[in-house]
Design an enzyme around this catalytic site. Structure first.
Site, PDB file in Angstrom:
ATOM      1  N   LYS A 259       0.834  -1.221   0.000  1.00 37.97           N
ATOM      2  CA  LYS A 259       0.000   0.000   0.000  1.00 37.97           C
ATOM      3  C   LYS A 259       0.862   1.262   0.000  1.00 37.97           C
ATOM      4  O   LYS A 259       0.807   2.078   0.916  1.00 37.97           O
ATOM      5  CB  LYS A 259      -0.958   0.030   1.196  1.00 37.97           C
TER       6      LYS A 259
HETATM    7  P1  5BU Z   1      -8.384 -11.051   7.100  1.00 34.29           P
HETATM    8  O1  5BU Z   1      -7.671 -11.857   8.130  1.00 34.29           O
HETATM    9  O2  5BU Z   1      -9.142 -11.914   6.081  1.00 34.29           O
HETATM   10  O3  5BU Z   1      -9.242  -9.962   7.700  1.00 34.29           O
HETATM   11  O4  5BU Z   1      -7.193 -10.343   6.305  1.00 34.29           O
HETATM   12  C1  5BU Z   1      -7.423  -9.430   5.268  1.00 34.29           C
HETATM   13  C2  5BU Z   1      -6.117  -9.061   4.580  1.00 34.29           C
HETATM   14  O5  5BU Z   1      -6.396  -8.172   3.508  1.00 34.29           O
HETATM   15  C3  5BU Z   1      -5.108  -8.348   5.470  1.00 34.29           C
HETATM   16  O6  5BU Z   1      -3.814  -8.737   5.045  1.00 34.29           O
HETATM   17  C4  5BU Z   1      -5.309  -6.875   5.175  1.00 34.29           C
HETATM   18  O7  5BU Z   1      -4.123  -6.124   5.293  1.00 34.29           O
HETATM   19  C5  5BU Z   1      -5.758  -6.907   3.726  1.00 34.29           C
HETATM   20  N1  5BU Z   1      -6.684  -5.825   3.362  1.00 34.29           N
HETATM   21  C6  5BU Z   1      -7.933  -5.663   3.936  1.00 34.29           C
HETATM   22  O8  5BU Z   1      -8.333  -6.436   4.784  1.00 34.29           O
HETATM   23  N2  5BU Z   1      -8.734  -4.629   3.526  1.00 34.29           N
HETATM   24  C7  5BU Z   1      -8.362  -3.734   2.589  1.00 34.29           C
HETATM   25  O9  5BU Z   1      -9.118  -2.842   2.254  1.00 34.29           O
HETATM   26  C8  5BU Z   1      -7.067  -3.937   2.002  1.00 34.29           C
HETATM   27  C9  5BU Z   1      -6.266  -4.969   2.401  1.00 34.29           C
HETATM   28 BR1  5BU Z   1      -6.491  -2.798   0.685  1.00 34.29          BR
END
Ligand code: 5BU
Length: 250
Positions: A79
């Protein structure tokens, strides 16, 4: 169109998988173990290398070997969000040298088109994903912002492969899809088989909802990596994502 799009589409079709796993784990060794376990089920493995306690330049090399063998791409979710000159230094240098190994990277469009130019200047092999939306509750992303992000992507389609979009606001995601057309890929995090949220504002929606709204690739972190048996869980998400793909897209 960036050739990485073609490569990713080939992987998705060959493996019947539109699943990206977010390997949010602080041990390099554990990420490599996870990649061995779930590599056959995914099209992309997403990293945050700056959360690793034990990063060395061996890690991306070892991950690349697994990625090539198991046929998935590596997405470093860095990012980027600074002026062109700074992001070119952050992308190519430092400890991580992301430009040497990432197939996919992402950046905020808030700073304008200069960020794309800064990243392109030192790019070797990566495709760029722009954040058109994010998943946390109360985020400041608007429809106007998302559509301006699509404009930046269209003006830089040699390098930009697509967008992050959130199925928590599916009406905006649908607009992104319409305006972007089919020459870009949309990636959606915040995915779980059971919708809901975490205790820090992350929103979760189902694979079906995301794909119905126009997403191409679902991103799943804790839904898989925190499960007792990540490979079993990855297979459930692969199947759910592919089923939704067949239902809504093909
Ligand atoms: P989760 O454990 O499924 O909640 O992880 C989601 C991943 O996606 C995590 O690595 C975040 O940094 C990434 N992410 C997110 O959740 N939402 C966003 O808007 C973005 C990245 Br861009």
């Amino acid at each position: 169109m960036n050739p990485i799009i073609t490569k990713l589409r080939e992987i998705i079709a060959a493996k019947k998988s539109n699943l990206t796993v977010a390997a949010d784990i602080s041990s390099a060794e554990k990420i490599l173990e996870l990649a061995e376990k779930i590599g056959d089920k995914i099209c992309v493995l997403k990293t945050h290398v700056d959360i690793l306690d034990d990063f060395t330049s061996e890690f991306p090399k070892k991950l690349r070997e697994i990625a090539d063998r198991k046929n998935f791409l590596i997405f470093e979710d860095r990012k980027f969000a600074d002026i062109g000159n700074t992001v070119s230094l952050q992308f190519s240098g430092g400890i991580y040298k992301i430009a040497e190994w990432a197939d996919l990277i992402n950046a905020h469009s808030i700073v304008g088109e200069g960020i794309v130019d800064g990243l392109r200047k030192v790019n070797k092999k990566s495709g760029l994903i722009l954040l058109a939306q994010m998943t946390p509750e109360g985020n400041l992303f608007t429809e106007d912002y998302a559509l301006k992000t699509v404009e930046i992507a269209k003006a830089n389609s040699d390098f930009v492969v697509g967008f992050i979009g959130s199925s928590d606001k599916p009406e905006i995601l649908r607009k992104i899809r319409q305006v972007a057309g089919d020459d870009f890929m949309i990636f959606t995090p915040g995915i779980k088989l059971a919708a809901g949220c975490d205790d820090l504002g992350q929103t979760y929606n189902t694979p079906e909802k995301a794909i119905q709204a126009g997403t191409d690739v679902i991103i799943v972190g804790r839904g898989i990596i925190a499960a007792e048996d990540p490979s079993l869980e990855a297979e459930k998400y692969r199947a759910a994502g592919w089923e939704a793909n067949l239902k809504f897209k093909i």
